[in-house]
Design a protein around this motif. Structure first.
Motif, PDB file in Angstrom:
ATOM      1  N   GLN A  34       0.601  -1.701   0.078  1.00 55.11           N
ATOM      2  CA  GLN A  34       0.148   0.062  -0.193  1.00 55.11           C
ATOM      3  C   GLN A  34       0.793   1.493   0.202  1.00 55.11           C
ATOM      4  N   LEU A  47      -6.124  -0.169  -1.474  1.00 52.32           N
ATOM      5  CA  LEU A  47      -6.880  -0.361   0.449  1.00 52.32           C
ATOM      6  C   LEU A  47      -6.400  -1.840   0.735  1.00 52.32           C
ATOM      7  N   LEU A  72      -9.619   7.825  -0.763  1.00 52.26           N
ATOM      8  CA  LEU A  72      -9.095   6.762  -0.515  1.00 52.26           C
ATOM      9  C   LEU A  72      -9.049   5.745  -2.007  1.00 52.26           C
ATOM     10  N   CYS A  82      -8.864  -3.188  -3.768  1.00 52.00           N
ATOM     11  CA  CYS A  82      -9.945  -2.412  -2.757  1.00 52.00           C
ATOM     12  C   CYS A  82     -10.865  -2.986  -2.096  1.00 52.00           C
ATOM     13  N   LEU A  85     -12.098  -2.053   1.477  1.00 45.96           N
ATOM     14  CA  LEU A  85     -13.157  -0.603   1.740  1.00 45.96           C
ATOM     15  C   LEU A  85     -13.683  -0.157   2.459  1.00 45.96           C
ATOM     16  N   TRP A  88     -12.219   0.289   5.599  1.00 45.25           N
ATOM     17  CA  TRP A  88     -11.433   2.057   5.403  1.00 45.25           C
ATOM     18  C   TRP A  88     -12.658   2.905   5.785  1.00 45.25           C
TER      19      TRP A  88
END
Ligand SMILES: [Fe+2]
Ligand SMILES: [Fe+2]
Length: 246
Positions: A34, A47, A72, A82, A85, A88
């Motif tokens: 990341q 992510l 993001l 992702c 997601l 996050w």
């Protein structure tokens, strides 16, 4: 949770790589990176999958408060890009934006989340404060109709997603031109690349952006001669394409 090994490195000024090696994936292990761009408006690129979320937040939290993350972002819709997601979104700023290319936003992204989505057209410049990123649409490179990359312009760092994917345990960053051979060896195993005539053209376009650093998603990032490496990769794939022709 199986064993994993995570490193945190500042690969360019204000650009942090969180690199997690998963020794149990495949025969030689696999790395997921990341990238956190720390700025007035901090951006996270890639992510990660859900199962790495706890580990990722621990390391991202060493660079910035998670609750300060504003953007993001990811290259294309796939679990490692992702998958986490929704997790996050529970931790970042309330006014955080989910950022992706316009193809992903149109066809998939707005179905992935009810959160507001910022769709980037090719060439769009996103200002972060003392850093800024420009979206480069790269359809099918390395794979995915929706694929794209970010160039952080103040450090000239190309966050090149799956390009130069490598297998096995690698250093966080390398200047070895062997990265081209490592990437081709990984492709021999993974067959994850859409080998089309457009691949050669797109890799040459990336080369002409003349990045100083390639922030690679899987394996070592690269701070050698990026233009040369991209040219060599483009030529190698062109050769493979020609060999596939009847
Ligand atoms: Fe991918
Ligand atoms: Fe990936």
């Amino acid at each position: 949770m199986p064993t994993m090994n995570t490193n945190l490195d500042e690969i360019a000024d204000g650009i942090f790589q969180i690199s997690t090696f998963l020794p149990y994936v495949g025969e030689r292990g696999f790395t997921i990176n990341q990238f956190l761009i720390r700025s007035d408006e901090t951006l996270l690129f890639h992510l990660g999958p859900r199962r790495l979320f706890e580990n990722m937040t621990e390391f991202v939290g060493r660079v910035t408060k998670i609750s300060r993350i504003r953007f993001l972002a990811f290259s294309h819709v796939e679990a490692d890009e992702c998958g986490a997601l929704p997790l996050w979104l529970k931790e970042v700023r309330r006014d955080a934006e989910v950022v992706m290319g316009d193809v992903a936003a149109t066809w998939t992204g707005t179905d992935l989340t009810d959160h507001p989505v910022t769709a980037l057209r090719n060439g769009y410049l996103l200002e972060l404060g003392d850093k800024r990123v420009r979206w480069k649409a790269t359809p099918h490179v390395l794979h995915g109709w929706d694929a794209g990359m970010l160039l952080e312009e103040t450090t000239n760092t190309l966050l090149c997603a799956d390009v130069f994917t490598q297998l096995g345990e690698r250093p966080p960053v390398t200047d070895s031109a062997d990265i081209v051979e490592w990437a081709l060896a990984a492709e021999d195993v993974m067959q994850s690349t859409a080998i089309t005539p457009a691949l050669h053209t797109t890799l040459l376009e990336l080369a002409e952006m003349r990045p100083d650093t390639l922030a690679v998603m899987h394996g070592a990032s690269y701070n050698g001669d990026c233009r040369d490496a991209l040219h060599a990769l483009a030529e190698a794939y062109l050769h493979r394409l020609e060999n596939q022709m009847p």
